[in-house]
Design a protein around this motif. Structure first.
Motif, PDB file in Angstrom:
ATOM      1  N   LEU A 147       0.822  -1.205   0.000  1.00  0.00           N
ATOM      2  CA  LEU A 147       0.000   0.000   0.000  1.00  0.00           C
ATOM      3  C   LEU A 147       0.858   1.258   0.000  1.00  0.00           C
ATOM      4  O   LEU A 147       0.508   2.256  -0.649  1.00  0.00           O
ATOM      5  CB  LEU A 147      -0.937  -0.003   1.211  1.00  0.00           C
ATOM      6  N   PHE A 148       1.976   1.218   0.710  1.00  0.00           N
ATOM      7  CA  PHE A 148       2.897   2.367   0.688  1.00  0.00           C
ATOM      8  C   PHE A 148       3.414   2.602  -0.729  1.00  0.00           C
ATOM      9  O   PHE A 148       3.428   3.735  -1.224  1.00  0.00           O
ATOM     10  CB  PHE A 148       4.058   2.130   1.653  1.00  0.00           C
ATOM     11  N   GLY A 149       3.854   1.523  -1.392  1.00  0.00           N
ATOM     12  CA  GLY A 149       4.355   1.656  -2.759  1.00  0.00           C
ATOM     13  C   GLY A 149       3.284   2.153  -3.718  1.00  0.00           C
ATOM     14  O   GLY A 149       3.549   3.014  -4.570  1.00  0.00           O
ATOM     15  N   LEU A 150       2.067   1.637  -3.580  1.00  0.00           N
ATOM     16  CA  LEU A 150       0.971   2.067  -4.452  1.00  0.00           C
ATOM     17  C   LEU A 150       0.643   3.541  -4.238  1.00  0.00           C
ATOM     18  O   LEU A 150       0.301   4.257  -5.191  1.00  0.00           O
ATOM     19  CB  LEU A 150      -0.272   1.210  -4.202  1.00  0.00           C
ATOM     20  N   LEU A 151       0.733   4.007  -2.983  1.00  0.00           N
ATOM     21  CA  LEU A 151       0.471   5.420  -2.702  1.00  0.00           C
ATOM     22  C   LEU A 151       1.527   6.303  -3.355  1.00  0.00           C
ATOM     23  O   LEU A 151       1.207   7.352  -3.934  1.00  0.00           O
ATOM     24  CB  LEU A 151       0.449   5.645  -1.189  1.00  0.00           C
ATOM     25  N   VAL A 152       2.796   5.886  -3.295  1.00  0.00           N
ATOM     26  CA  VAL A 152       3.867   6.626  -3.978  1.00  0.00           C
ATOM     27  C   VAL A 152       3.603   6.669  -5.477  1.00  0.00           C
ATOM     28  O   VAL A 152       3.758   7.716  -6.126  1.00  0.00           O
ATOM     29  CB  VAL A 152       5.239   5.972  -3.689  1.00  0.00           C
TER      30      VAL A 152
ATOM     31  N   LEU B  55       9.487  12.983 -10.682  1.00  0.00           N
ATOM     32  CA  LEU B  55       8.229  12.242 -10.527  1.00  0.00           C
ATOM     33  C   LEU B  55       8.273  10.898 -11.247  1.00  0.00           C
ATOM     34  O   LEU B  55       7.709   9.910 -10.760  1.00  0.00           O
ATOM     35  CB  LEU B  55       7.068  13.093 -11.055  1.00  0.00           C
ATOM     36  N   ARG B  56       8.946  10.835 -12.377  1.00  0.00           N
ATOM     37  CA  ARG B  56       9.066   9.563 -13.094  1.00  0.00           C
ATOM     38  C   ARG B  56       9.907   8.557 -12.294  1.00  0.00           C
ATOM     39  O   ARG B  56       9.623   7.361 -12.282  1.00  0.00           O
ATOM     40  CB  ARG B  56       9.683   9.781 -14.475  1.00  0.00           C
ATOM     41  N   LEU B  57      10.950   9.038 -11.616  1.00  0.00           N
ATOM     42  CA  LEU B  57      11.732   8.158 -10.750  1.00  0.00           C
ATOM     43  C   LEU B  57      10.861   7.612  -9.625  1.00  0.00           C
ATOM     44  O   LEU B  57      10.883   6.408  -9.325  1.00  0.00           O
ATOM     45  CB  LEU B  57      12.927   8.920 -10.169  1.00  0.00           C
ATOM     46  N   LEU B  58      10.064   8.485  -9.009  1.00  0.00           N
ATOM     47  CA  LEU B  58       9.165   8.052  -7.932  1.00  0.00           C
ATOM     48  C   LEU B  58       8.098   7.103  -8.468  1.00  0.00           C
ATOM     49  O   LEU B  58       7.697   6.155  -7.774  1.00  0.00           O
ATOM     50  CB  LEU B  58       8.519   9.270  -7.275  1.00  0.00           C
ATOM     51  N   GLN B  59       7.626   7.349  -9.692  1.00  0.00           N
ATOM     52  CA  GLN B  59       6.670   6.426 -10.317  1.00  0.00           C
ATOM     53  C   GLN B  59       7.251   5.020 -10.410  1.00  0.00           C
ATOM     54  O   GLN B  59       6.579   4.035 -10.110  1.00  0.00           O
ATOM     55  CB  GLN B  59       6.317   6.916 -11.727  1.00  0.00           C
ATOM     56  N   GLY B  60       8.506   4.921 -10.853  1.00  0.00           N
ATOM     57  CA  GLY B  60       9.148   3.617 -10.973  1.00  0.00           C
ATOM     58  C   GLY B  60       9.282   2.921  -9.632  1.00  0.00           C
ATOM     59  O   GLY B  60       9.010   1.723  -9.503  1.00  0.00           O
ATOM     60  N   ILE B  61       9.686   3.683  -8.611  1.00  0.00           N
ATOM     61  CA  ILE B  61       9.834   3.108  -7.275  1.00  0.00           C
ATOM     62  C   ILE B  61       8.474   2.620  -6.753  1.00  0.00           C
ATOM     63  O   ILE B  61       8.365   1.546  -6.161  1.00  0.00           O
ATOM     64  CB  ILE B  61      10.445   4.148  -6.309  1.00  0.00           C
ATOM     65  N   GLY B  62       7.433   3.414  -6.990  1.00  0.00           N
ATOM     66  CA  GLY B  62       6.098   3.023  -6.535  1.00  0.00           C
ATOM     67  C   GLY B  62       5.532   1.841  -7.299  1.00  0.00           C
ATOM     68  O   GLY B  62       5.016   0.892  -6.702  1.00  0.00           O
ATOM     69  N   ALA B  63       5.631   1.869  -8.619  1.00  0.00           N
ATOM     70  CA  ALA B  63       5.093   0.788  -9.446  1.00  0.00           C
ATOM     71  C   ALA B  63       5.783  -0.532  -9.157  1.00  0.00           C
ATOM     72  O   ALA B  63       5.186  -1.608  -9.267  1.00  0.00           O
ATOM     73  CB  ALA B  63       5.225   1.142 -10.926  1.00  0.00           C
ATOM     74  N   CYS B  64       7.058  -0.472  -8.777  1.00  0.00           N
ATOM     75  CA  CYS B  64       7.828  -1.680  -8.503  1.00  0.00           C
ATOM     76  C   CYS B  64       7.248  -2.481  -7.345  1.00  0.00           C
ATOM     77  O   CYS B  64       7.402  -3.703  -7.285  1.00  0.00           O
ATOM     78  CB  CYS B  64       9.277  -1.318  -8.213  1.00  0.00           C
ATOM     79  N   ALA B  65       6.566  -1.812  -6.422  1.00  0.00           N
ATOM     80  CA  ALA B  65       5.972  -2.516  -5.278  1.00  0.00           C
ATOM     81  C   ALA B  65       4.998  -3.592  -5.759  1.00  0.00           C
ATOM     82  O   ALA B  65       5.013  -4.722  -5.274  1.00  0.00           O
ATOM     83  CB  ALA B  65       5.275  -1.523  -4.361  1.00  0.00           C
TER      84      ALA B  65
END
Length: 406
Positions: free
Chosen positions: A77-82, A102-112
């Protein structure tokens, strides 16, 4: 005794698995208009793909150990929120520097979703049932690189490029709702492992120093790198040949279709002739596709048709190399398969990130140079594979056993 997976949970796993691919591919047909909005060069826009892939690559090494210690659901859920907040941020962003962050954060979040969904399935199903489950959802995952650009092409042509990220925001929101109300914690506290940085570091070094692992890892890494070199250049290649954004989106359908067909063919052949012989055949097909792609950029009277045809041959070979090469790499270190899986994912996506970044610099978006780079890279890949066969023979029996158990 492990549980069965309900339809609604299977749908959630499918969404989690698709997320990273959709985030990568949906705005490909809109790269040119995005570049105009941000006053960015084509190379800059390709960097926005590379940095997203870099986020996924690095985060794969982090989510595994953390989720083994803290549990699946709250880390997910943390990753999805990011992922959600960064996607909203892209929609609202006004300058290129903000887009890159923001694209870097998108990758980190989507990876979850990509990483933790595999762990959830491992928690719920035994190996045989998990294999059958993946076979069920794989066609959807395999087709997503075609469906996402098609959707993106239609949206961007009719409503502007920001509509791609609005669509993605809605997709992520639905995924979060499903995760909140459908997913239950699958890793009980008594099975969680205390996070041990020293042990993780030593085992990571051990895997990276193991020759057969590196040899087999090169197979999916080259396959991904060359594929993404084409993917990030394709909007510029096909646009220069006269295709509009929507038609560029439709062109990716054949790539996903041939990849899925390659995977199905490889599974059948592997049962009959073994994994190693199937990888041999896959690499030959892959190399022929790369070589023909390079040639057709110079001699073809119908470059749109031959570009798509020859790269489809390459992606058919990818259908052999990606699953079998990955399984062989992880199977070469069965005692450290979890860490090997994370490293393999990091290397695979990392190679795609590097390829996405450097292809524009090396080719300067020239179709002929792109063709030469893809052809030469295919040759280097098959040469490394061929020269490394001596090591492969020593471990072939163990690797075949590992793959058959997937």
């Amino acid at each position: 005794m492990k549980n069965k997976v309900s339809f609604i949970l299977a749908l959630l796993i499918c969404f989690l698995s698709l997320g990273g691919l959709i985030s990568t591919d949906i705005f490909l047909p809109a790269l040119k208009s995005m570049g105009e909005f941000y006053d960015a060069t084509p190379q800059d826009m390709q960097s926005s793909i590379a940095i997203f892939l870099l986020g996924i690559s690095i985060a794969q090494l982090i989510y595994g150990p953390i989720t083994d210690s803290l549990g699946r659901k709250k880390v997910l859920l943390f990753g999805l929120l990011v992922w959600f907040l960064s996607t909203v941020g892209v929609y609202l962003s006004q300058d290129f520097r903000s887009l890159m962050i923001l694209r870097l954060l998108q990758g980190i979040g989507a990876c979850a979703g990509i990483t933790i969904s595999r762990a959830i399935i491992s928690d719920l199903l035994d190996k045989e049932s998990a294999g059958l489950f993946y076979l069920t959802i794989f066609p959807f995952v395999g087709m997503s690189p075609a469906i996402a650009p098609m959707i993106g092409g239609v949206l961007s042509d009719n409503f502007g490029w920001k509509s791609c990220f609005l669509f993605l925001t809605i997709f992520i929101f639905v995924t979060i709702i499903l995760s909140l109300f459908v997913l239950k914690e699958t890793l009980p506290k008594e099975k969680r492992i205390p996070f041990n940085f020293k042990s993780l570091s030593l085992n990571t070094v051990k895997v990276l120093k193991f020759g057969p692992f590196l040899y087999y890892s090169a197979i999916p890494c080259f396959a991904y790198a060359i594929y993404f070199a084409y993917i990030v250049e394709s909007p510029f290649i096909l646009t220069s040949l006269g295709l509009g954004g929507e038609l560029v989106g439709y062109s990716y359908f054949t790539l996903s279709l041939t990849y899925v067909l390659g995977n199905i063919t490889a599974k059948k052949l592997a049962k009959k002739q073994g994994v190693n012989a199937t990888i041999d055949l896959g690499y030959k097909i892959f190399f022929i596709g790369g070589l023909l792609f390079g040639l057709q950029t110079y001699i073809s009277p119908f470059p749109v048709f031959t570009s798509i045809l020859t790269i489809s041959i390459l992606t058919f070979g990818n259908g052999f190399l990606l699953p079998l090469g990955t399984a062989s790499a992880i199977g070469s270190v069965p005692d450290l398969s979890g860490i090997a899986s994370g490293i393999m994912g990091c290397m695979q996506i990392g190679s795609a990130a590097a390829s996405s970044y450097f292809i524009g610099i090396l080719s300067n978006h020239d179709n002929l140079k792109t063709g030469v780079i893809i052809a030469i890279s295919s040759f280097i890949g098959i040469t490394i594979y061929t020269l490394g066969k001596k090591e492969e023979k020593k471990f072939s029996s163990a690797i075949n056993k590992g793959v058959q158990n997937e």
